[in-house]
Design an enzyme around this catalytic site. Sequence first.
Site, PDB file in Angstrom:
ATOM      1  N   CYS A 154      23.584  64.867  46.115  1.00  0.00           N
ATOM      2  CA  CYS A 154      24.327  63.833  45.279  1.00  0.00           C
ATOM      3  C   CYS A 154      23.802  62.292  45.660  1.00  0.00           C
ATOM      4  O   CYS A 154      23.806  61.307  44.919  1.00  0.00           O
ATOM      5  CB  CYS A 154      25.583  63.855  45.411  1.00  0.00           C
ATOM      6  SG  CYS A 154      26.366  64.032  47.172  1.00  0.00           S
TER       7      CYS A 154
ATOM      8  N   HIS B 216      30.787  62.484  49.198  1.00  0.00           N
ATOM      9  CA  HIS B 216      30.196  62.630  47.904  1.00  0.00           C
ATOM     10  C   HIS B 216      29.660  61.240  47.454  1.00  0.00           C
ATOM     11  O   HIS B 216      30.520  60.395  47.555  1.00  0.00           O
ATOM     12  CB  HIS B 216      31.023  63.469  46.855  1.00  0.00           C
ATOM     13  CG  HIS B 216      30.423  63.644  45.529  1.00  0.00           C
ATOM     14  ND1 HIS B 216      29.335  64.513  45.396  1.00  0.00           N
ATOM     15  CD2 HIS B 216      30.698  63.302  44.267  1.00  0.00           C
ATOM     16  CE1 HIS B 216      29.019  64.478  44.282  1.00  0.00           C
ATOM     17  NE2 HIS B 216      29.848  63.902  43.533  1.00  0.00           N
TER      18      HIS B 216
END
Length: 496
Positions: free
Chosen positions: A144, A447
Site C-alpha cells: 500500500c 496502512h
Amino acid sequence: KQSPFMLCRSNKSPWVCLTCSSVHCGRYVNGHAKKHYEDAQIPLTNHKKTEKQEKVQHTVCMDCSSYSTYCYRCDDFVVNDTKLGLVQKVREHLQNLENSAFTADRHRKRKLLENSSLNSKLLKVNGSTTALCATGLRNLGNTCFMNAILQSLSNIHQFCCYFKELPAVELRNGKTAGRRTYHTRSQGDNNVSLVEEFRKTLCALWQGSQTAFSPESLFYVVWKIMPNFRGYQQQDAHEFMRYLLDHLHLELQGGFNGVSRSVILQENSGLSASNKCCINGASTVVTAIFGGILQNEVNCLICGTESRKFDPFLDLSLDIPSQFRNKRTKNQENGPMCTLRDCLRSFTDLEELDETELYMCHKCKKKQKSTKKFWIQKLPKVLCLHLKRFHWTEYLRNKVDTYVEFPLRDLDMKCYLLEPENSGPESCLYDLAAVVVHHGSGVGSGHYTAYATHEGRWFHFNDSTVTLTDEETVVKAKAYILFYVDRQAKSGSDKL
C-alpha cells in the site's frame, strides 16, 4: 484426500505446486500454498519413507498471475530452471491457457462492457452524470505504501504526462521478443528499466478500467534496483518516494538502450532550462518538476562570521512542533490547532544549534556555538511537504498522531523566500493536488491510502478500491505527505 480447491474459496493470488500441480492461494490471502509446503515436510509416522518420498518436498511453486517461481525452502524467488527447461514449459502452458481463455471470453466481455461498464461507472455529481474513470492498484502484499505514492504521482499532471508520452522501450530481442518478462531477484540489473515500468503503470491508470491494475512488473524492478524494499514487509511511503524519484532521475540522465531521454524533456513537457534544478548532474523531468533550492545560513555566535550554502531539494521534511503533539483530531479542544504554517515556520525559523551540532568556524578555527536558518531560494513547480510523523525513541519508532490543518488552495510561500520582492503576485501560490495518509500506530505496520484531485473532483485511493469523495473529507485527513502544485505551472500545463 481433500481437493485443494475445497480448502479455500478465494480465487486471489493462485499458486501452483510444481511437484504435484496442486493449486492454492498465496501467503497474503489464506496462506494455503505455504501450508501445502509445510505439510509435505511432516515425517510419515505410519509408513516407512522410501527414497523417492524423501525427495518429494513440494518446495517450488509458481505464481499463476506473474509466472514467477518461488522456493519456500530458500524463501526467495528463483530464476534457475531444470536441464530440460520444465519450468519454462509450465510458464508457456499457463500462458497458453490464459491466452485461449482470453480469446474465448473476449467477445462476451465486449458485449458485457458495452452494456454495463458505462452504467456502473456513472456517478451523479452536482446533478449531472459523469464517468468514474479512476483505476485502483492491487496490493501485492503490504504494498500500500507504493500504491499511495503511485496514485499521487499519477495525479500530478505535468509529471505524469511526460512519462506517458515517452516511447515504449523494447527490452528484448530475437526469440524472447513479444514474450512476457519475468523479473526475479536473481537476474542482473542491466535488463530492467524503472522508467519503462513506471511509464506502463501510469498509462494503465485513468483509462476507465473496472479491474484494478497489478503493478507486479514495476514492483519486481523495484526489488532489483532498490534492495531496501525487497520482501513484503510494510515500508515507509516517504522513503519509497525519495528512492523512486532518485532512481527515475538517475535513469533518465543516462538514457536507456543508448537513447538519452533528457532530450525529450523540453519537447514533451514544455519545461524551460531556466526552470530546471540540477541534482546529481544534468536536469531531468524529476528535478524540473520537484526541484527547488534552499539557502542554508549559519552564523558563528562568537565572531559573527556568516556561512551560506545552497542545497537542492526534491521535498521538504517538516517537524510537527512539540507543543502541538497532543492534539490528535481536528475538533479536539485542548489547546491551539497545529497548522501547516506552524510546521513551515518551525522549519525556516532561526535556530540555535545545540552542543552536539557545533559549527566549525573558519575564522575562529574551531567549533563554536552558532545559529542556523533556512531560506527558500527557488520554489519548485510541485512542492512536496513531508510531515515527520515517525520519531525514534530509545527502543522503538513512535508515531506523532497530531492533526495538522492544511489548505486545499492558496498556500502562499512568499514569506519563506530569500528574495520575495522578485516574485510575481501569483508565483508563490500553491493548490493541493494529492495527500498521502498513514493509518495506524507504527511505520512498520498500519496502512497507506491517498487522496488526489483529478479534473476538479477528489478521489480516495485505497489499493484496488477508488471512491469519489469531497473536500470536507480530505481536509480532515491526518496528512503524511502533501503535494502542492504551483498555480502558474498548473495553468500553464492546462494549456499544453
